[in-house]
Design a protein around this motif. Structure first.
Motif, PDB file in Angstrom:
ATOM      1  N   PHE A   1       0.836  -1.201   0.000  1.00  0.00           N
ATOM      2  CA  PHE A   1       0.000   0.000   0.000  1.00  0.00           C
ATOM      3  C   PHE A   1       0.872   1.252   0.000  1.00  0.00           C
ATOM      4  O   PHE A   1       0.658   2.169  -0.803  1.00  0.00           O
ATOM      5  N   THR A   2       1.873   1.289   0.850  1.00  0.00           N
ATOM      6  CA  THR A   2       2.761   2.450   0.933  1.00  0.00           C
ATOM      7  C   THR A   2       3.513   2.637  -0.382  1.00  0.00           C
ATOM      8  O   THR A   2       3.674   3.763  -0.857  1.00  0.00           O
ATOM      9  N   CYS A   3       3.950   1.549  -0.976  1.00  0.00           N
ATOM     10  CA  CYS A   3       4.645   1.612  -2.265  1.00  0.00           C
ATOM     11  C   CYS A   3       3.738   2.224  -3.330  1.00  0.00           C
ATOM     12  O   CYS A   3       4.174   3.068  -4.118  1.00  0.00           O
ATOM     13  N   GLN A   4       2.482   1.816  -3.350  1.00  0.00           N
ATOM     14  CA  GLN A   4       1.548   2.366  -4.334  1.00  0.00           C
ATOM     15  C   GLN A   4       1.292   3.850  -4.102  1.00  0.00           C
ATOM     16  O   GLN A   4       1.117   4.619  -5.054  1.00  0.00           O
ATOM     17  N   ILE A   5       1.275   4.268  -2.844  1.00  0.00           N
ATOM     18  CA  ILE A   5       1.122   5.694  -2.538  1.00  0.00           C
ATOM     19  C   ILE A   5       2.295   6.473  -3.128  1.00  0.00           C
ATOM     20  O   ILE A   5       2.117   7.485  -3.798  1.00  0.00           O
ATOM     21  N   ILE A   6       3.499   5.980  -2.900  1.00  0.00           N
ATOM     22  CA  ILE A   6       4.695   6.669  -3.400  1.00  0.00           C
ATOM     23  C   ILE A   6       4.702   6.701  -4.927  1.00  0.00           C
ATOM     24  O   ILE A   6       4.930   7.749  -5.538  1.00  0.00           O
ATOM     25  N   LEU A   7       4.423   5.562  -5.558  1.00  0.00           N
ATOM     26  CA  LEU A   7       4.385   5.531  -7.025  1.00  0.00           C
ATOM     27  C   LEU A   7       3.314   6.479  -7.560  1.00  0.00           C
ATOM     28  O   LEU A   7       3.527   7.166  -8.567  1.00  0.00           O
ATOM     29  N   GLY A   8       2.164   6.515  -6.898  1.00  0.00           N
ATOM     30  CA  GLY A   8       1.087   7.419  -7.316  1.00  0.00           C
ATOM     31  C   GLY A   8       1.498   8.881  -7.208  1.00  0.00           C
ATOM     32  O   GLY A   8       1.227   9.685  -8.107  1.00  0.00           O
ATOM     33  N   ILE A   9       2.171   9.219  -6.124  1.00  0.00           N
ATOM     34  CA  ILE A   9       2.665  10.588  -5.957  1.00  0.00           C
ATOM     35  C   ILE A   9       3.662  10.911  -7.069  1.00  0.00           C
ATOM     36  O   ILE A   9       3.579  11.966  -7.700  1.00  0.00           O
ATOM     37  N   PHE A  10       4.598   9.999  -7.319  1.00  0.00           N
ATOM     38  CA  PHE A  10       5.594  10.234  -8.361  1.00  0.00           C
ATOM     39  C   PHE A  10       4.926  10.439  -9.716  1.00  0.00           C
ATOM     40  O   PHE A  10       5.288  11.349 -10.468  1.00  0.00           O
ATOM     41  N   ARG A  11       3.971   9.570 -10.048  1.00  0.00           N
ATOM     42  CA  ARG A  11       3.271   9.687 -11.346  1.00  0.00           C
ATOM     43  C   ARG A  11       2.571  11.031 -11.470  1.00  0.00           C
ATOM     44  O   ARG A  11       2.736  11.742 -12.460  1.00  0.00           O
ATOM     45  N   GLN A  12       1.750  11.331 -10.483  1.00  0.00           N
ATOM     46  CA  GLN A  12       0.919  12.531 -10.570  1.00  0.00           C
ATOM     47  C   GLN A  12       1.757  13.804 -10.582  1.00  0.00           C
ATOM     48  O   GLN A  12       1.507  14.716 -11.373  1.00  0.00           O
ATOM     49  N   ILE A  13       2.747  13.886  -9.721  1.00  0.00           N
ATOM     50  CA  ILE A  13       3.571  15.096  -9.660  1.00  0.00           C
ATOM     51  C   ILE A  13       4.432  15.237 -10.912  1.00  0.00           C
ATOM     52  O   ILE A  13       4.626  16.348 -11.411  1.00  0.00           O
ATOM     53  N   SER A  14       4.925  14.140 -11.454  1.00  0.00           N
ATOM     54  CA  SER A  14       5.719  14.250 -12.683  1.00  0.00           C
ATOM     55  C   SER A  14       4.852  14.697 -13.855  1.00  0.00           C
ATOM     56  O   SER A  14       5.292  15.510 -14.675  1.00  0.00           O
TER      57      SER A  14
END
Length: 192
Positions: free
Chosen positions: A149-162
């Motif tokens: 779950f935490t990994c998906q949060i981080i990946l989601g943040i990276f995707r959206q912010i990029s």
């Protein structure tokens, strides 16, 4: 470069990619011909067609290879003993990858939002992020016990912010975006 390829093939691919990016600085992709690309790269046309069906197959390879090379840099540039630095390096390389994609996609008149695939990034980065999150957990960082779950949060943040940054590049520099991401990561992982 794929180290399994014959050295001559590696040199050919490198010459073609270098010539391609030089030509993109000068003109639109549609105006670049295979003849011109081969002449600039000092590669024979039959050699080009031995490896690529047409210039669009080559462009697809360039996009794939650029992304692969930047992801490889994560492995070599990131401090594997420091999960925070690793995560920040991942984010920086995603921005670099998107910037390279944009150079190619703008010439194809494609929108990066709809044509950028995070699949390769996710496949490469997700297992590495999980390893770092486990390490963080061992260091008493405030983390969800659900690493997936935490990994998906981080990946989601990276995707959206990029994706947000690529639209805001005229307003916010890559360095500013990196610094903002560092602030977010410090909020998520205050022990680092």
């Amino acid at each position: 470069m794929d180290q399994n390829l014959d050295l001559r093939v590696q040199k050919t691919y490198t010459a073609l990619m270098t010539a391609f990016f030089e030509l993109l600085e000068e003109k639109n992709l549609e105006k670049i011909t295979v003849n011109e690309l081969c002449r600039r790269a000092m590669v024979r046309r039959p050699t080009f067609y031995k490896h690529f069906a047409d210039k669009y197959a080559f462009v697809k390879y360039v996009i794939y290879k650029t992304q692969q090379d930047l992801l490889q840099e994560i492995d070599t540039n990131a401090d594997i003993e420091n999960p925070f630095d690793f995560l920040l390096t991942c984010f920086e390389k995603i921005l670099d990858t998107m910037e390279q994609y944009q150079k190619v996609l703008v010439h194809l008149q494609l929108d990066i939002e709809n044509n950028f695939s995070f699949e390769m990034i996710d496949d490469h980065i997700q297992p590495e992020i999980k390893k770092r999150l486990i390490f963080f957990g061992e260091q008493d960082a405030i983390l969800s016990h659900d690493i997936d779950f935490t990994c998906q949060i981080i990946l989601g943040i990276f995707r959206q912010i990029s994706l947000w940054w690529i639209k805001q590049r005229d307003v916010i520099s890559k360095t500013e975006a990196r610094n903002k991401m560092a602030q977010v990561l410090h909020l998520l992982f205050p022990t680092t």
